[in-house]
Design an enzyme around this catalytic site. Sequence first.
Site, PDB file in Angstrom:
ATOM      1  N   GLU A 177      21.473  13.202 -21.276  1.00 19.94           N
ATOM      2  CA  GLU A 177      20.034  13.465 -21.169  1.00 19.94           C
ATOM      3  C   GLU A 177      19.747  14.786 -20.457  1.00 19.94           C
ATOM      4  OE1 GLU A 177      15.833  11.501 -19.499  1.00 19.94           O
ATOM      5  OE2 GLU A 177      17.723  10.483 -19.082  1.00 19.94           O
ATOM      6  N   LYS A 220      19.777  12.392 -25.498  1.00 18.04           N
ATOM      7  CA  LYS A 220      18.413  12.022 -25.081  1.00 18.04           C
ATOM      8  C   LYS A 220      17.678  13.282 -24.611  1.00 18.04           C
ATOM      9  CE  LYS A 220      15.685   8.979 -22.072  1.00 18.04           C
ATOM     10  NZ  LYS A 220      15.641   7.739 -21.290  1.00 18.04           N
ATOM     11  N   SER A 224      10.196  10.208 -23.312  1.00 17.82           N
ATOM     12  CA  SER A 224       8.753  10.421 -23.470  1.00 17.82           C
ATOM     13  C   SER A 224       8.246  11.485 -22.492  1.00 17.82           C
ATOM     14  CB  SER A 224       7.971   9.119 -23.296  1.00 17.82           C
ATOM     15  OG  SER A 224       8.363   8.434 -22.125  1.00 17.82           O
ATOM     16  N   GLY A 225       8.913  11.638 -21.344  1.00 16.43           N
ATOM     17  CA  GLY A 225       8.651  12.767 -20.459  1.00 16.43           C
ATOM     18  C   GLY A 225       7.245  12.875 -19.912  1.00 16.43           C
TER      19      GLY A 225
END
Length: 354
Positions: A178, A220, A262-263
């Site tokens: 990620e 991710k 989604s951040g």
Amino acid sequence: MPTMPGLGETARAIIADGMGILAADETVSTITKRLTARAIESTADSRRAYRELLFTTPGIAEFIGGTILQDETIRQDSAAGTPLIELLADRGIIPGIKVDAGVRPLAGAPGESITEGLDGLRERLAEYRELGARFAKWRAVFVIRAGLPSATCIHANAHALARYAALCQEQGLVPIVEPEVLMDGAHALERCEDVTGRVLQAVFNELFVARVALEGMLLKPNMITAGQGFARQAPVREVAEATLRVLTHHVPPAVPGVVFLSGGQDAVLATKHLNAINALEGPKPWKLSFSFGRALQDEALETWRGRSEQVPAAQRAFHHRAWCDSAAVLGAYTADMEGEPGFAPAEEAHPTHH
């Protein structure tokens, strides 16, 4: 490096048939902030009750193929005494674990971070495997500012991600890699696209050097958006096109899946973006799915607010959002679905799509 037996199969199973990942791996301090904001006291019991609410939502295994846990959660039992990890596995949801130790200031790089946690990681991964985890997650963060991220920050975090991924595969766990370029800031979409491309290129260079089998991992990344402080927020299609462009240029087709974070996007916007990416024409050699935290959970948490009588309504809210996100993975989400209940699942029902 050849893929270890089973790693590729596990990676593909997590994201099979429109399924994605529930990121329920908030640290105690992070989930405490979210609970406290809703007047819920954060205790081991309240955190367990909240996660149990999500994991036991009827019918959720149709949309959620894997769940990322946190160290506290992987060791907890349900109210009835069943280990939470077994609640997931019994439903066919593959359990995973967050293994990084969080971000610290990066020496020599003012304003930037390095993710720590490599010391002792081999032993921790072996223990988590023994507890039942089948995949792991490590997050690196990059800020966009004038002159940032620096080459120093990109290289240090890409190297750490690759070392983590190699250790995971050695221990028979699928690594989720990620690298998150944060939405914080006032940068244009084009700047996010440029930085994300440089970050992904560095990450895959390091994964290659570390001999990580790409077939046995998941990526991710962030979607390509303007910074939250930028005046012009790009329309959904523009975000989708830029995101797919970056993946096409920098992510090898051997990677089985890309599970977007989604951040900080709200639930509906994250769903719309994911759907638009999947609806685009053109080659997409990887499954494009989700590994959402807040964007999957917020509606359920808001409904629950710590009240046991609200558990069924909260589970319906979670089920509905997961249904929408699953449809987005297939490029089949429509705005009309927001007004529908999805389907209210009965306790042991196996719901069918509209």
